[in-house]
Design a protein around this motif. Structure first.
Motif, PDB file in Angstrom:
ATOM      1  N   GLY A 351     -31.277  63.185  99.014  1.00  0.00           N
ATOM      2  CA  GLY A 351     -32.311  63.788  98.182  1.00  0.00           C
ATOM      3  C   GLY A 351     -32.840  65.070  98.780  1.00  0.00           C
ATOM      4  O   GLY A 351     -33.056  66.068  98.071  1.00  0.00           O
ATOM      5  N   ARG A 352     -33.041  65.079 100.089  1.00  0.00           N
ATOM      6  CA  ARG A 352     -33.512  66.301 100.775  1.00  0.00           C
ATOM      7  C   ARG A 352     -32.466  67.398 100.677  1.00  0.00           C
ATOM      8  O   ARG A 352     -32.798  68.556 100.421  1.00  0.00           O
ATOM      9  CB  ARG A 352     -33.820  65.992 102.245  1.00  0.00           C
ATOM     10  N   TRP A 353     -31.204  67.051 100.876  1.00  0.00           N
ATOM     11  CA  TRP A 353     -30.148  68.068 100.763  1.00  0.00           C
ATOM     12  C   TRP A 353     -30.138  68.677  99.366  1.00  0.00           C
ATOM     13  O   TRP A 353     -30.018  69.897  99.216  1.00  0.00           O
ATOM     14  CB  TRP A 353     -28.781  67.433 101.051  1.00  0.00           C
ATOM     15  N   LEU A 354     -30.260  67.826  98.353  1.00  0.00           N
ATOM     16  CA  LEU A 354     -30.210  68.315  96.978  1.00  0.00           C
ATOM     17  C   LEU A 354     -31.421  69.186  96.658  1.00  0.00           C
ATOM     18  O   LEU A 354     -31.295  70.232  96.009  1.00  0.00           O
ATOM     19  CB  LEU A 354     -30.134  67.131  96.011  1.00  0.00           C
ATOM     20  N   ARG A 355     -32.598  68.782  97.123  1.00  0.00           N
ATOM     21  CA  ARG A 355     -33.799  69.586  96.884  1.00  0.00           C
ATOM     22  C   ARG A 355     -33.719  70.936  97.600  1.00  0.00           C
ATOM     23  O   ARG A 355     -34.067  71.975  97.038  1.00  0.00           O
ATOM     24  CB  ARG A 355     -35.046  68.832  97.368  1.00  0.00           C
ATOM     25  N   ASP A 356     -33.253  70.897  98.849  1.00  0.00           N
ATOM     26  CA  ASP A 356     -33.269  72.118  99.658  1.00  0.00           C
ATOM     27  C   ASP A 356     -32.184  73.109  99.260  1.00  0.00           C
ATOM     28  O   ASP A 356     -32.371  74.325  99.402  1.00  0.00           O
ATOM     29  CB  ASP A 356     -33.126  71.767 101.142  1.00  0.00           C
ATOM     30  N   CYS A 357     -31.057  72.624  98.770  1.00  0.00           N
ATOM     31  CA  CYS A 357     -29.960  73.550  98.449  1.00  0.00           C
ATOM     32  C   CYS A 357     -30.309  74.489  97.308  1.00  0.00           C
ATOM     33  O   CYS A 357     -29.810  75.614  97.241  1.00  0.00           O
ATOM     34  CB  CYS A 357     -28.684  72.783  98.130  1.00  0.00           C
ATOM     35  N   LYS A 358     -31.192  74.052  96.409  1.00  0.00           N
ATOM     36  CA  LYS A 358     -31.481  74.864  95.231  1.00  0.00           C
ATOM     37  C   LYS A 358     -32.215  76.155  95.566  1.00  0.00           C
ATOM     38  O   LYS A 358     -32.192  77.106  94.787  1.00  0.00           O
ATOM     39  CB  LYS A 358     -32.286  74.042  94.221  1.00  0.00           C
ATOM     40  N   GLN A 359     -32.880  76.199  96.738  1.00  0.00           N
ATOM     41  CA  GLN A 359     -33.563  77.422  97.147  1.00  0.00           C
ATOM     42  C   GLN A 359     -32.610  78.610  97.207  1.00  0.00           C
ATOM     43  O   GLN A 359     -32.983  79.743  96.896  1.00  0.00           O
ATOM     44  CB  GLN A 359     -34.190  77.232  98.527  1.00  0.00           C
ATOM     45  N   PHE A 360     -31.369  78.346  97.621  1.00  0.00           N
ATOM     46  CA  PHE A 360     -30.434  79.444  97.875  1.00  0.00           C
ATOM     47  C   PHE A 360     -30.000  80.157  96.596  1.00  0.00           C
ATOM     48  O   PHE A 360     -29.464  81.262  96.653  1.00  0.00           O
ATOM     49  CB  PHE A 360     -29.212  78.927  98.642  1.00  0.00           C
ATOM     50  N   GLU A 361     -30.234  79.535  95.451  1.00  0.00           N
ATOM     51  CA  GLU A 361     -29.895  80.182  94.179  1.00  0.00           C
ATOM     52  C   GLU A 361     -30.928  81.228  93.770  1.00  0.00           C
ATOM     53  O   GLU A 361     -30.690  82.000  92.845  1.00  0.00           O
ATOM     54  CB  GLU A 361     -29.772  79.122  93.078  1.00  0.00           C
ATOM     55  N   THR A 362     -32.071  81.250  94.486  1.00  0.00           N
ATOM     56  CA  THR A 362     -33.172  82.135  94.096  1.00  0.00           C
ATOM     57  C   THR A 362     -33.629  83.059  95.223  1.00  0.00           C
ATOM     58  O   THR A 362     -33.790  84.270  95.016  1.00  0.00           O
ATOM     59  CB  THR A 362     -34.371  81.295  93.616  1.00  0.00           C
ATOM     60  N   LEU A 363     -33.864  82.504  96.413  1.00  0.00           N
ATOM     61  CA  LEU A 363     -34.453  83.281  97.498  1.00  0.00           C
ATOM     62  C   LEU A 363     -33.579  84.453  97.933  1.00  0.00           C
ATOM     63  O   LEU A 363     -32.353  84.360  97.926  1.00  0.00           O
ATOM     64  CB  LEU A 363     -34.708  82.383  98.712  1.00  0.00           C
ATOM     65  N   GLU A 364     -34.242  85.538  98.327  1.00  0.00           N
ATOM     66  CA  GLU A 364     -33.552  86.733  98.850  1.00  0.00           C
ATOM     67  C   GLU A 364     -32.545  87.296  97.851  1.00  0.00           C
ATOM     68  O   GLU A 364     -31.501  87.815  98.219  1.00  0.00           O
ATOM     69  CB  GLU A 364     -32.839  86.396 100.170  1.00  0.00           C
ATOM     70  N   GLY A 365     -32.866  87.173  96.585  1.00  0.00           N
ATOM     71  CA  GLY A 365     -31.980  87.643  95.527  1.00  0.00           C
ATOM     72  C   GLY A 365     -31.286  86.476  94.862  1.00  0.00           C
ATOM     73  O   GLY A 365     -30.668  85.642  95.522  1.00  0.00           O
ATOM     74  N   THR A 366     -31.392  86.379  93.536  1.00  0.00           N
ATOM     75  CA  THR A 366     -30.742  85.294  92.804  1.00  0.00           C
ATOM     76  C   THR A 366     -29.222  85.409  92.911  1.00  0.00           C
ATOM     77  O   THR A 366     -28.674  86.477  93.243  1.00  0.00           O
ATOM     78  CB  THR A 366     -31.141  85.332  91.323  1.00  0.00           C
TER      79      THR A 366
END
Length: 385
Positions: A351-366
């Protein structure tokens, strides 16, 4: 390019791995549950030199470059991706940008304490109505003669309410867009008129503080302007080409964390009388994860190599960031499948992996923006810097 690690790089890898296992791993689940930012970890990172990559030793740098920084951050982010933000927030963000554009006085004043962990750092770009279109920001810095008066709101700022010093991007010439933006160094402990509000209601990254910053007639000294008046947009783009490496490494490391967890689980979990790793569909999923994980890591290494050799790296950095994002999201999804019902419980980290991975689709440029950057450079519509 030879990506075989030198003996020194292996020592860096071992040091970072041991640090992560000793200082971070024991607290991951507790800190996730309590949404707790453990400030002393940053201090310990500074004491070990884990915040000083690619910064001259005269300002407190550790004498090593991007490749070593990537290797170290990979080991840290693999254990808990929330802590990847410390290197971007301190080293590859404020410290590196001040080193590139600051006066000698600014370098001496701000960089050493960011690198030794005495200060926590941040950078503020995003606003409620400004994301990918950086030049549309509304925060305004007015020249009052002997100081700057800043008004506006920043949101989704990593470390905003826990940082001691940070970079702030604001307009200084209204109506000129990118040509009217400037960059300021903000001493958050000694700047009146700044309200810092924690943003607790997030999907993931629970142990990494996120904030809204409200500037209401905030008084900033004239000498805190960085890199010259109306030079902020270029500085911002230069900085993002560095801090995006933190996202690239974080994505690759999270992908590896998912892979390692799935390999262990697939050897321990039995169905139909054999470990589930013996079943072809599970093997296919593991193979897919390996393919994307290795590709993401090698692309990160390539970007780091280009930076260390002072070669154009914008396309390589965006490619590495996008690859890390895709690898981590896919790996986290596959982990939920491989772990089955247990993946949906908090007994395991899926669950933590799934929650945390989604940040990379947005942060520092989508992801969309990085695809555009990559394509425009490859098509010849933009230079590779």
């Amino acid at each position: 390019m030879d990506f075989g690690l030198t003996e020194e790089q292996k020592m860096v890898q071992d040091m970072a791995r041991n640090f992560a296992e000793k200082e971070i791993a024991p607290y991951v689940e507790e800190d996730e549950k309590n949404h707790y930012y453990r400030r002393e970890i940053l201090t310990k990172m500074g004491e070990l030199g884990l915040l000083g990559w690619s910064i001259p030793e005269e300002y407190g740098g550790n004498g090593m470059g991007w490749m070593e920084g990537v290797i170290a951050l990979y080991e840290i982010a693999k254990v808990h991706t929330s802590w990847r933000l410390s290197i971007s927030g301190n080293c590859w963000g404020p410290a590196m940008t001040i080193n590139e554009y600051g006066t000698e006085e600014q370098k001496q004043k701000w960089i050493p304490k960011l690198l030794d962990g005495t200060w926590a750092g941040s950078f503020a770009i995003t606003e409620p109505n400004t994301g990918s279109d950086v030049a549309s920001m509304k925060t305004f810095a007015e020249d009052k003669g002997d100081h700057w008066l800043i008004n506006g709101t920043k949101t989704w700022i990593s470390g905003g309410h826990t940082s001691d010093v940070g970079l702030l991007y604001a307009m200084t010439d209204k109506g000129k867009g990118a040509k009217g933006m400037s960059c300021f160094i903000i001493d958050y402990n000694n700047t009146p008129g700044v309200q810092r509000i924690p943003m607790e209601d997030k999907v993931g990254m629970y142990a990494a503080p996120t904030s809204e910053l409200i500037f209401e007639d905030a008084v900033v000294p004239k000498e805190n302007l960085l890199g010259g008046l109306n030079k902020g947009f270029f500085i911002c783009m230069w900085q993002l080409n560095n801090t995006r490496m933190g996202c690239a490494v974080g994505g690759a490391a999270l992908s590896r964390a998912c892979l390692d967890g799935c390999i262990q689980y697939a050897n321990e979990r039995y169905q139909f009388g054999v470990p589930i790793g013996k079943h072809q569909m599970v093997q296919q999923q593991i193979a897919e994860m390996i393919l994307e994980d290795e590709a993401a890591k090698q692309l990160v290494y390539r970007a780091a190599w280009l930076k260390d050799n002072k070669l154009p790296s914008q396309k390589a950095t965006s490619t590495a960031k996008l690859a890390g994002c895709l690898a981590s999201v896919h790996a986290a999804n596959l982990a939920m499948k491989i772990y089955g019902s247990y993946g949906y419980s908090n007994e395991y980290p899926c669950g933590r992996w799934l929650r945390d991975c989604k940040q990379f689709e947005t942060l520092e440029g989508t992801s969309n923006m990085h695809m555009q950057i990559i394509a425009n450079i490859e098509l010849g519509f933009a230079p590779d810097r």
